[in-house]
Motif scaffolding. Structure first.
Motif, PDB file in Angstrom:
ATOM      1  N   PHE A 102      -1.788   3.220   2.948  1.00 23.23           N
ATOM      2  CA  PHE A 102      -1.686   4.297   1.804  1.00 23.23           C
ATOM      3  C   PHE A 102      -1.825   5.631   1.953  1.00 23.23           C
ATOM      4  O   PHE A 102      -1.096   6.648   1.596  1.00 23.23           O
ATOM      5  CB  PHE A 102      -2.607   3.663   1.035  1.00 23.23           C
ATOM      6  N   ALA A 129       0.898   8.879   1.768  1.00 27.31           N
ATOM      7  CA  ALA A 129       0.373   9.669   0.825  1.00 27.31           C
ATOM      8  C   ALA A 129       0.615  11.322   1.595  1.00 27.31           C
ATOM      9  O   ALA A 129       0.883  12.344   0.964  1.00 27.31           O
ATOM     10  CB  ALA A 129      -0.846   9.583   0.219  1.00 27.31           C
ATOM     11  N   ARG A 176       2.353   1.754  -3.633  1.00 27.11           N
ATOM     12  CA  ARG A 176       1.519   2.341  -4.301  1.00 27.11           C
ATOM     13  C   ARG A 176       1.152   3.979  -3.912  1.00 27.11           C
ATOM     14  O   ARG A 176       1.002   4.698  -5.118  1.00 27.11           O
ATOM     15  CB  ARG A 176      -0.050   1.800  -4.094  1.00 27.11           C
ATOM     16  N   ALA A 177       1.199   4.253  -3.066  1.00 30.49           N
ATOM     17  CA  ALA A 177       0.974   5.704  -2.532  1.00 30.49           C
ATOM     18  C   ALA A 177       2.378   6.520  -3.193  1.00 30.49           C
ATOM     19  O   ALA A 177       2.102   7.572  -3.665  1.00 30.49           O
ATOM     20  CB  ALA A 177       0.988   5.721  -0.951  1.00 30.49           C
ATOM     21  N   ALA A 233       4.068   5.728  -5.494  1.00 29.04           N
ATOM     22  CA  ALA A 233       4.095   5.791  -7.170  1.00 29.04           C
ATOM     23  C   ALA A 233       3.066   6.875  -7.510  1.00 29.04           C
ATOM     24  O   ALA A 233       3.438   7.553  -8.487  1.00 29.04           O
ATOM     25  CB  ALA A 233       3.626   4.359  -7.635  1.00 29.04           C
ATOM     26  N   GLN A 234       2.203   6.891  -6.883  1.00 32.01           N
ATOM     27  CA  GLN A 234       1.106   7.884  -7.364  1.00 32.01           C
ATOM     28  C   GLN A 234       1.829   9.203  -7.168  1.00 32.01           C
ATOM     29  O   GLN A 234       1.578  10.197  -7.835  1.00 32.01           O
ATOM     30  CB  GLN A 234      -0.064   7.982  -6.503  1.00 32.01           C
ATOM     31  N   HIS A 235       2.663   9.497  -5.883  1.00 31.40           N
ATOM     32  CA  HIS A 235       3.246  10.753  -5.556  1.00 31.40           C
ATOM     33  C   HIS A 235       4.384  11.035  -6.563  1.00 31.40           C
ATOM     34  O   HIS A 235       4.508  11.981  -7.139  1.00 31.40           O
ATOM     35  CB  HIS A 235       3.839  10.700  -4.364  1.00 31.40           C
ATOM     36  N   GLN A 261       0.917  -1.181  -0.055  1.00 28.57           N
ATOM     37  CA  GLN A 261       0.018   0.016   0.082  1.00 28.57           C
ATOM     38  C   GLN A 261       0.890   1.361  -0.049  1.00 28.57           C
ATOM     39  O   GLN A 261       0.531   2.218  -0.727  1.00 28.57           O
ATOM     40  CB  GLN A 261      -1.002  -0.040   1.360  1.00 28.57           C
ATOM     41  N   VAL A 312      -1.315   4.884  -9.223  1.00 30.41           N
ATOM     42  CA  VAL A 312      -0.856   3.758  -8.190  1.00 30.41           C
ATOM     43  C   VAL A 312      -0.429   2.704  -9.200  1.00 30.41           C
ATOM     44  O   VAL A 312      -0.005   1.769  -8.696  1.00 30.41           O
ATOM     45  CB  VAL A 312      -1.797   3.488  -7.311  1.00 30.41           C
ATOM     46  N   ASP A 313      -0.586   2.584 -10.447  1.00 29.72           N
ATOM     47  CA  ASP A 313      -0.155   1.357 -11.376  1.00 29.72           C
ATOM     48  C   ASP A 313       1.273   1.200 -11.104  1.00 29.72           C
ATOM     49  O   ASP A 313       1.938   1.925 -11.558  1.00 29.72           O
ATOM     50  CB  ASP A 313      -0.692   1.634 -12.463  1.00 29.72           C
ATOM     51  N   LEU A 314       1.498  -0.132 -10.731  1.00 31.77           N
ATOM     52  CA  LEU A 314       3.003  -0.630 -10.944  1.00 31.77           C
ATOM     53  C   LEU A 314       3.166  -1.475 -12.063  1.00 31.77           C
ATOM     54  O   LEU A 314       4.401  -1.877 -12.117  1.00 31.77           O
ATOM     55  CB  LEU A 314       3.176  -1.403  -9.446  1.00 31.77           C
TER      56      LEU A 314
END
Length: 356
Positions: free
Chosen positions: A314, A318, A156-157, A159-161, A153, A166-168
């Motif tokens: 998550f 973030a 994913r956070a 990656a979004q930042h 989780q 959030v996609d890996l």
């Protein structure tokens, strides 16, 4: 090291039972939010000083971890000095349990490096203040499952930042350590479409991964791993892996892993920021395990409830990354500030005395 230089610790207890061979140290950093919660590490330290340094560092970290996870627990930790493969016995673990009980609930123990649910079952025969027991003994079982879920989780956070999603899928993640947590993290990554590179010092762990996940690319060691073109580095073994040497070869945009105390020195957080590497504070990332053991200790364990709470990693990650960006500071500084704010705001309530 002077015990009175123990960086603000409330209590440090040395536990010795010559007949069983027990040599342990319990460190209670803070009970501002509630009973100090933290695992027991069984490790063959090179010296008594090394064991003391480790337990003081780890117990302080637990205070921050529990605070930022939203738990009503302070921070503590214990170390048993010895080789778990040689020195661990029922008598030693039960002797340790009696020392935990003697603290009257100020410290709650659980599993850590070198200790497992069956060990906590032995400890629980001598103290009520233990979590991480086996399901057969009324406990929650292996906490590394939710630890790995929490790491995923946080990743994913991050990656979004960093990348806006959030996609890996299509990202390469390097997992260093295929033990308790790393082995459970890999399925999450593969299911998300990530490419995985991994390493471990244990041939058995390498063999297990090769058999269960043949699509994982296995490399010789962490040095090769961090220089192998990865997008995300996930340290999931011992700490101190982020240092001056690794910074020179680290080929990743994000560091997000389960290992405790990943920074060899606090200044490394600043160096990572300067290098453009997004570092997710380890005590935030790996808090799924402590969320589980707290759920077990505080009442009848409910996996779905603990999983929902772990999902909150998550949002916490973030929030930390956004605060760090807004304040122009490191994620470590932002996380520490959030934890300290909660300890101060909620901890003061313990000083209130209500009478009827």
């Amino acid at each position: 090291m002077s015990i009175f230089d123990a960086s603000g610790h409330e209590q440090v207890v040395f536990c010795h039972d010559p007949e069983s061979g027990l040599r342990a140290i319990i460190a209670v950093y803070s009970t501002a939010l509630g009973p100090a919660l933290g695992g027991t590490r069984f490790y063959p330290y090179a010296s008594e000083e090394e064991a003391l340094t480790d337990v003081l560092h780890l117990s302080e970290g637990m205070a921050y971890k529990n605070a930022i996870a939203g738990l009503d627990h302070g921070g503590g930790k214990a170390v048993i000095w010895g080789d778990p493969g040689v020195d661990k016995t029922e008598a030693l673990l039960r002797a340790y349990g009696r020392f935990v009980e003697s603290l009257g609930g100020r410290y709650v123990t659980a599993c850590d490096v070198g200790t497992y649910v069956e060990d906590m079952d032995h400890v629980a025969r001598e103290t009520r203040h233990v979590s991480g027991r086996s399901p057969e003994s009324g406990g929650a079982g292996d906490s590394s499952i939710l630890t790995a879920f929490g790491v995923f989780q946080a990743m994913r956070a991050a990656a979004q930042h960093r990348w806006g999603a959030v996609d890996l899928a299509g990202r390469t993640v390097g997992v260093a350590g295929l033990g308790k947590v790393g082995r459970h993290l890999i399925p999450h990554l593969l299911e998300a479409g990530a490419d995985v590179v991994a390493c471990d010092v244990d041939p058995a762990a390498i063999g297990r991964t090769a058999a269960n996940h043949p699509q994982v690319r296995l490399v010789a060691d962490a040095d090769e791993l961090i220089a192998s073109g990865i997008h995300i580095y996930a340290p999931c073994a011992m700490g101190g892996v982020l240092n001056e040497s690794t910074l020179k070869t680290l080929d990743a945009e994000i560091v997000c892993g389960a290992a405790n105390n990943q920074l060899a020195e606090p200044e490394v957080a600043v160096e990572l920021e300067r290098a453009g590497v997004l570092y997710c504070p380890d005590y935030v990332v790996n808090s799924g395990g402590v969320i589980q053991v707290a759920d077990e200790y505080d009442g009848a364990f409910d996996f779905k409830r603990a999983e929902r709470r772990t999902l909150g990693i998550f949002a916490t990650t973030a929030r930390i990354l956004e605060r760090a960006k807004g304040e122009g500071t490191t994620p470590v500084a932002a996380a520490n500030a959030i934890a300290e704010e909660r300890i101060a705001a909620v901890g003061r309530l313990q000083r209130l005395r209500m009478f009827r």
